[in-house]
Motif scaffolding. Structure first.
Motif, mmCIF file in Angstrom:
data_model
loop_
_atom_site.group_PDB
_atom_site.id
_atom_site.type_symbol
_atom_site.label_atom_id
_atom_site.label_comp_id
_atom_site.label_asym_id
_atom_site.label_seq_id
_atom_site.Cartn_x
_atom_site.Cartn_y
_atom_site.Cartn_z
ATOM 1 N N THR A 183 7.733 -16.003 -5.840
ATOM 2 C CA THR A 183 8.853 -15.501 -6.648
ATOM 3 C C THR A 183 8.932 -13.994 -6.488
ATOM 4 O O THR A 183 7.926 -13.299 -6.713
ATOM 5 C CB THR A 183 8.679 -15.840 -8.144
ATOM 6 O OG1 THR A 183 8.567 -17.251 -8.299
ATOM 7 C CG2 THR A 183 9.852 -15.321 -8.953
ATOM 8 N N PHE A 184 10.085 -13.483 -6.091
ATOM 9 C CA PHE A 184 10.249 -12.039 -5.937
ATOM 10 C C PHE A 184 10.693 -11.429 -7.263
ATOM 11 O O PHE A 184 11.573 -11.952 -7.946
ATOM 12 C CB PHE A 184 11.276 -11.722 -4.850
ATOM 13 C CG PHE A 184 10.739 -11.872 -3.457
ATOM 14 C CD1 PHE A 184 9.980 -10.872 -2.881
ATOM 15 C CD2 PHE A 184 10.996 -13.022 -2.725
ATOM 16 C CE1 PHE A 184 9.474 -11.000 -1.600
ATOM 17 C CE2 PHE A 184 10.499 -13.168 -1.435
ATOM 18 C CZ PHE A 184 9.738 -12.153 -0.866
ATOM 19 N N ILE A 226 -0.164 -6.873 -5.565
ATOM 20 C CA ILE A 226 0.229 -7.378 -6.881
ATOM 21 C C ILE A 226 0.706 -6.243 -7.777
ATOM 22 O O ILE A 226 1.708 -6.372 -8.498
ATOM 23 C CB ILE A 226 -0.950 -8.133 -7.530
ATOM 24 C CG1 ILE A 226 -1.299 -9.369 -6.684
ATOM 25 C CG2 ILE A 226 -0.615 -8.545 -8.961
ATOM 26 C CD1 ILE A 226 -2.494 -10.144 -7.185
ATOM 27 N N ASN A 227 0.004 -5.109 -7.723
ATOM 28 C CA ASN A 227 0.361 -3.978 -8.590
ATOM 29 C C ASN A 227 1.706 -3.358 -8.221
ATOM 30 O O ASN A 227 2.320 -2.669 -9.050
ATOM 31 C CB ASN A 227 -0.728 -2.906 -8.525
ATOM 32 C CG ASN A 227 -2.012 -3.346 -9.220
ATOM 33 O OD1 ASN A 227 -1.987 -4.179 -10.117
ATOM 34 N ND2 ASN A 227 -3.129 -2.784 -8.795
ATOM 35 N N GLU A 228 2.149 -3.578 -6.984
ATOM 36 C CA GLU A 228 3.436 -3.027 -6.570
ATOM 37 C C GLU A 228 4.578 -3.620 -7.389
ATOM 38 O O GLU A 228 5.589 -2.949 -7.639
ATOM 39 C CB GLU A 228 3.658 -3.298 -5.068
ATOM 40 C CG GLU A 228 4.905 -2.677 -4.488
ATOM 41 C CD GLU A 228 4.841 -1.176 -4.389
ATOM 42 O OE1 GLU A 228 5.910 -0.534 -4.297
ATOM 43 O OE2 GLU A 228 3.710 -0.621 -4.385
ATOM 44 N N ASN A 262 -2.934 4.841 6.314
ATOM 45 C CA ASN A 262 -2.036 4.080 5.445
ATOM 46 C C ASN A 262 -0.924 3.470 6.283
ATOM 47 O O ASN A 262 -0.531 4.042 7.314
ATOM 48 C CB ASN A 262 -1.436 4.988 4.374
ATOM 49 C CG ASN A 262 -2.460 5.388 3.330
ATOM 50 O OD1 ASN A 262 -3.412 4.659 3.068
ATOM 51 N ND2 ASN A 262 -2.285 6.559 2.741
ATOM 52 N N GLN A 263 -0.413 2.337 5.866
ATOM 53 C CA GLN A 263 0.676 1.700 6.588
ATOM 54 C C GLN A 263 1.534 0.888 5.617
ATOM 55 O O GLN A 263 1.105 0.579 4.511
ATOM 56 C CB GLN A 263 0.140 0.789 7.691
ATOM 57 C CG GLN A 263 -0.676 -0.398 7.202
ATOM 58 C CD GLN A 263 -1.358 -1.138 8.331
ATOM 59 O OE1 GLN A 263 -2.164 -0.568 9.070
ATOM 60 N NE2 GLN A 263 -1.034 -2.418 8.467
ATOM 61 N N LYS A 264 2.735 0.581 6.048
ATOM 62 C CA LYS A 264 3.658 -0.207 5.246
ATOM 63 C C LYS A 264 3.598 -1.673 5.671
ATOM 64 O O LYS A 264 3.613 -1.985 6.858
ATOM 65 C CB LYS A 264 5.088 0.317 5.417
ATOM 66 C CG LYS A 264 5.352 1.658 4.748
ATOM 67 C CD LYS A 264 5.586 1.498 3.254
ATOM 68 C CE LYS A 264 6.076 2.809 2.633
ATOM 69 N NZ LYS A 264 6.347 2.668 1.193
ATOM 70 N N GLU A 265 3.536 -2.556 4.698
ATOM 71 C CA GLU A 265 3.583 -3.986 4.948
ATOM 72 C C GLU A 265 4.803 -4.567 4.226
ATOM 73 O O GLU A 265 5.114 -4.169 3.098
ATOM 74 C CB GLU A 265 2.318 -4.686 4.458
ATOM 75 C CG GLU A 265 1.067 -4.349 5.260
ATOM 76 C CD GLU A 265 1.105 -4.887 6.684
ATOM 77 O OE1 GLU A 265 1.763 -5.917 6.902
ATOM 78 O OE2 GLU A 265 0.482 -4.270 7.567
ATOM 79 N N THR A 266 5.478 -5.495 4.891
ATOM 80 C CA THR A 266 6.657 -6.131 4.308
ATOM 81 C C THR A 266 6.335 -7.575 3.951
ATOM 82 O O THR A 266 6.030 -8.393 4.832
ATOM 83 C CB THR A 266 7.842 -6.100 5.295
ATOM 84 O OG1 THR A 266 8.135 -4.739 5.632
ATOM 85 C CG2 THR A 266 9.074 -6.732 4.679
ATOM 86 N N GLN A 269 14.913 -11.784 1.099
ATOM 87 C CA GLN A 269 14.342 -10.911 0.092
ATOM 88 C C GLN A 269 13.018 -10.358 0.612
ATOM 89 O O GLN A 269 12.242 -11.075 1.258
ATOM 90 C CB GLN A 269 14.125 -11.687 -1.205
ATOM 91 C CG GLN A 269 14.054 -10.829 -2.455
ATOM 92 C CD GLN A 269 15.407 -10.273 -2.872
ATOM 93 O OE1 GLN A 269 16.437 -10.744 -2.388
ATOM 94 N NE2 GLN A 269 15.413 -9.283 -3.747
ATOM 95 N N GLU A 270 12.714 -9.090 0.329
ATOM 96 C CA GLU A 270 11.503 -8.451 0.835
ATOM 97 C C GLU A 270 10.880 -7.564 -0.240
ATOM 98 O O GLU A 270 11.566 -7.079 -1.147
ATOM 99 C CB GLU A 270 11.808 -7.585 2.056
ATOM 100 C CG GLU A 270 12.310 -8.336 3.269
ATOM 101 C CD GLU A 270 12.626 -7.407 4.433
ATOM 102 O OE1 GLU A 270 12.784 -7.909 5.557
ATOM 103 O OE2 GLU A 270 12.722 -6.170 4.220
ATOM 104 N N LEU A 271 9.582 -7.341 -0.093
ATOM 105 C CA LEU A 271 8.866 -6.382 -0.922
ATOM 106 C C LEU A 271 8.030 -5.504 -0.005
ATOM 107 O O LEU A 271 7.152 -5.999 0.705
ATOM 108 C CB LEU A 271 7.963 -7.093 -1.938
ATOM 109 C CG LEU A 271 7.114 -6.171 -2.830
ATOM 110 C CD1 LEU A 271 8.019 -5.330 -3.730
ATOM 111 C CD2 LEU A 271 6.127 -6.979 -3.661
#
Length: 243
Positions: free
Chosen positions: A90-91, A223-225, A118-122, A104-106
């Motif tokens: 669930t987004f 999860i904290n995002e 550091n890097q970005k994950e989708t 939908q993405e996070l």
């Protein structure tokens, strides 16, 4: 006008073309058929198909063949990947809709200790995003499709049952129980190759060493995002073996 000391152009052009042709010929790739290639491999590394699996090559020298020493044929084992990740079911409020990809993405920024950056994950609905063990207490980030129907049937794949993450504290329990399941796999399948350093990491997670805390913290970053999103926890071992 042609003067007495001028250089004839046609022979010079012809000579240059010949040199270029010779160089290309020298460095041109050698094309052989698949059958010839397989025959050469089996000649150098004879193997047999027994009890539903290929035997290891009968190496003539007790030597690490992944230590390259020039041209030739080499044999090595690719470590089986050990993976822990989260799949959004669930987004929540922090997710966005990707108009181009119709999904939908996070987006989450995470730390990759294996590469010290550091890097970005989708995160997306059809993929599991998480960490893969690298040995010596390190891990990197990767993603896996939820659907494994297209995963090559000839390669090793062990999926544990997914678990719904109700509370962040669940991650600690899931990491321990799934590590125990995957550690039992190391001597079961001949098509896998569990690296001893990766197995030590699994044992450390079970014992509650610092590495478990680091992996738990890394997954909590997702999860904290967005605390309004919901996730399933997945653990897998896949790929690897003789190459």
């Amino acid at each position: 006008d042609v003067h007495q000391n001028s250089v004839p152009m046609i022979p010079l052009v012809a000579t240059t073309a010949a040199v270029i042709w010779a160089i290309k010929k020298m460095f041109a790739p050698v094309h052989i058929s698949k059958e010839t290639c397989l025959a050469k491999v089996h000649e150098l590394f004879p193997v047999k198909y027994e009890s539903g699996a290929w035997t290891d090559p009968d190496l003539l020298e007790n030597e690490q063949t992944d230590s390259l020493k020039g041209s030739g044929m080499y044999y090595w084992r690719v470590p089986t990947s050990i993976f822990f990740g989260l799949n959004p079911t669930t987004f929540g409020n922090s997710s966005t809709y990707n108009q181009e990809k119709k999904r939908q993405e996070l987006r989450v920024e995470v730390y990759n200790p294996a590469e010290s950056r550091n890097q970005k994950e989708t995160l997306k609905a059809d993929a599991i995003t998480g960490i893969v063990l690298r040995g010596n207490g390190l891990f990197g980030w990767t993603s896996q499709p939820v659907d494994t129907s297209k995963f090559p049937s000839s390669l090793y794949m062990r999926k544990t049952n997914s678990e719904s993450v109700v509370d962040k504290k669940d991650l600690n329990t899931f990491l321990v129980t799934k590590s125990k399941e995957l550690l039992k796999e190391q001597n079961i399948s001949s098509s896998s190759c569990f690296n001893k350093d990766h197995c030590s990491q699994l044992q450390g997670i079970i014992n509650g060493d610092d590495n478990r805390g680091e992996i738990e913290t890394a997954l909590k970053t997702i999860i904290n995002e967005d605390l309004t999103s919901k996730y399933d926890f997945h653990a897998r071992a896949f790929g690897g073996g003789p190459w």
